[in-house]
Design a protein around this motif. Structure first.
Motif, PDB file in Angstrom:
ATOM      1  N   ALA A  97       2.420   2.933   3.337  1.00 40.95           N
ATOM      2  CA  ALA A  97       2.749   3.743   2.159  1.00 40.95           C
ATOM      3  C   ALA A  97       1.849   3.379   0.984  1.00 40.95           C
ATOM      4  O   ALA A  97       1.385   4.252   0.246  1.00 40.95           O
ATOM      5  N   ALA A  98       1.592   2.090   0.808  1.00 36.86           N
ATOM      6  CA  ALA A  98       0.728   1.644  -0.294  1.00 36.86           C
ATOM      7  C   ALA A  98      -0.687   2.179  -0.128  1.00 36.86           C
ATOM      8  O   ALA A  98      -1.318   2.634  -1.086  1.00 36.86           O
ATOM      9  N   ARG A  99      -1.209   2.133   1.098  1.00 35.63           N
ATOM     10  CA  ARG A  99      -2.563   2.644   1.340  1.00 35.63           C
ATOM     11  C   ARG A  99      -2.631   4.148   1.147  1.00 35.63           C
ATOM     12  O   ARG A  99      -3.607   4.673   0.591  1.00 35.63           O
ATOM     13  N   ALA A 100      -1.599   4.867   1.572  1.00 39.09           N
ATOM     14  CA  ALA A 100      -1.602   6.324   1.445  1.00 39.09           C
ATOM     15  C   ALA A 100      -1.525   6.758  -0.014  1.00 39.09           C
ATOM     16  O   ALA A 100      -2.150   7.742  -0.408  1.00 39.09           O
ATOM     17  N   ALA A 101      -0.751   6.016  -0.809  1.00 41.74           N
ATOM     18  CA  ALA A 101      -0.553   6.392  -2.210  1.00 41.74           C
ATOM     19  C   ALA A 101      -1.528   5.695  -3.154  1.00 41.74           C
ATOM     20  O   ALA A 101      -1.590   6.052  -4.340  1.00 41.74           O
ATOM     21  N   GLY A 102      -2.265   4.689  -2.663  1.00 41.40           N
ATOM     22  CA  GLY A 102      -3.174   3.942  -3.521  1.00 41.40           C
ATOM     23  C   GLY A 102      -2.450   3.103  -4.554  1.00 41.40           C
ATOM     24  O   GLY A 102      -2.904   2.979  -5.697  1.00 41.40           O
ATOM     25  N   ARG A 103      -1.323   2.522  -4.142  1.00 41.92           N
ATOM     26  CA  ARG A 103      -0.507   1.728  -5.065  1.00 41.92           C
ATOM     27  C   ARG A 103      -0.253   0.350  -4.472  1.00 41.92           C
ATOM     28  O   ARG A 103      -0.309   0.186  -3.243  1.00 41.92           O
TER      29      ARG A 103
END
Length: 296
Positions: A21-27
């Protein structure tokens, strides 16, 4: 309830892990983990079961994801439409379609849609199983004669029918002797019940080939390996050319292709655009339209 924390929870649930999720959202992964923990604290519920290498929704977490995921997506789409000054199709559109329809028509349909709507990122997955639209993140599914599902709405956009065909060099026996047949998969009975003008009849068969693909079955029939039951849209050009002959219509329900989606409420512009695209490609939804579309 904190809507931002709820959105982060759905992001993690949709991607199946904090890292993805972090990689997909850049967060930052730590930020997502903290926000989900805060939501769990506010609700006094554990939403994820955390293992050493796995992350799995609890029963409560799954219920929250199913009930809020679509609502948040609708809010995002409404805000995007308002901010862009209208309902312009844009964003990611995930579609699941059955194998045969994908093989004969979806490549052209997808290309035409992409050229018409360049701001939509269309992703098509081919599979015959009944996917869970909400759980697996699909916007639309195309299915053949689907079972009733209270959570989905949709319409029939194409109809087809099954017929028995054989190569022009293969004569239909006048007696009840079994004909050599090409069948799909295992089983399939030992006779076709067919309708002809003013009568019904039975054609016994003996499988000589078992193949896993309808396209393979058609090609084997073209080569003279035996008779077969096939969708008329797939062989109409062969029938018109005289390379295959029609032995009768299968006596059974028609084939109906449905396009399904979770809700009519706040239907996104990209979903509406794809529904319109199907209607333009097959305005009457007849087997002849599908055959013409595939033939061209």
């Amino acid at each position: 309830m904190d809507l931002l924390a709820l959105a982060d929870f759905n992001l993690v649930a949709r991607h199946g892990g904090f890292g993805r999720a972090a990689r997909a959202a850049g967060r930052p992964k730590a930020t997502l983990s903290r926000r989900v923990a805060e939501l769990e604290g506010a609700l006094a519920l554990r939403l994820f079961e955390r293992g050493a290498r796995t992350l799995k929704l609890t029963e409560e977490g799954r219920a929250l994801h199913e009930r809020t995921g679509m609502l948040l997506a609708e809010l995002d789409e409404t805000a995007a439409a308002i901010s862009s000054g209208g309902a312009r199709p844009r964003g990611r559109l995930r579609v699941s379609a059955p194998l045969l329809f994908s093989q004969v028509a979806m490549g052209r349909l997808a290309a035409e849609f992409a050229l018409r709507h360049p701001e939509v990122r269309l992703e098509v997955t081919t599979e015959d199983r009944a996917v869970d639209m909400v759980e697996e993140g699909y916007d639309l599914v195309i299915r053949v004669n689907p079972e009733a599902n209270e959570g989905l709405v949709g319409r029939v956009f194409l109809r087809d029918r099954m017929i028995v065909v054989a190569s022009s060099g293969m004569a239909r026996p006048a007696t009840d002797s079994a004909v050599p047949a090409v069948v799909r998969g295992a089983g399939g009975g030992d006779a076709w019940q067919v309708r002809e003008p003013g009568a019904r009849s039975r054609i016994p068969f003996e499988p000589t080939l078992r193949l896993s693909s309808v396209i393979m079955v058609r090609d084997a029939v073209r080569a003279g390996a035996g008779a077969a039951s096939l969708p008329i849209s797939l062989v109409s050009h062969d029938l018109a050319a005289g390379t295959l002959v029609h032995w009768g219509d299968i006596d059974g329900p028609e084939i109906a292709l449905w396009v399904l989606y979770p809700s009519r409420r706040l239907l996104s512009a990209r979903v509406s655009a794809f529904l319109d695209h199907l209607k333009q490609a097959f305005p009457q939804g007849t087997p002849d339209e599908l055959a013409a579309y595939v033939g061209t």
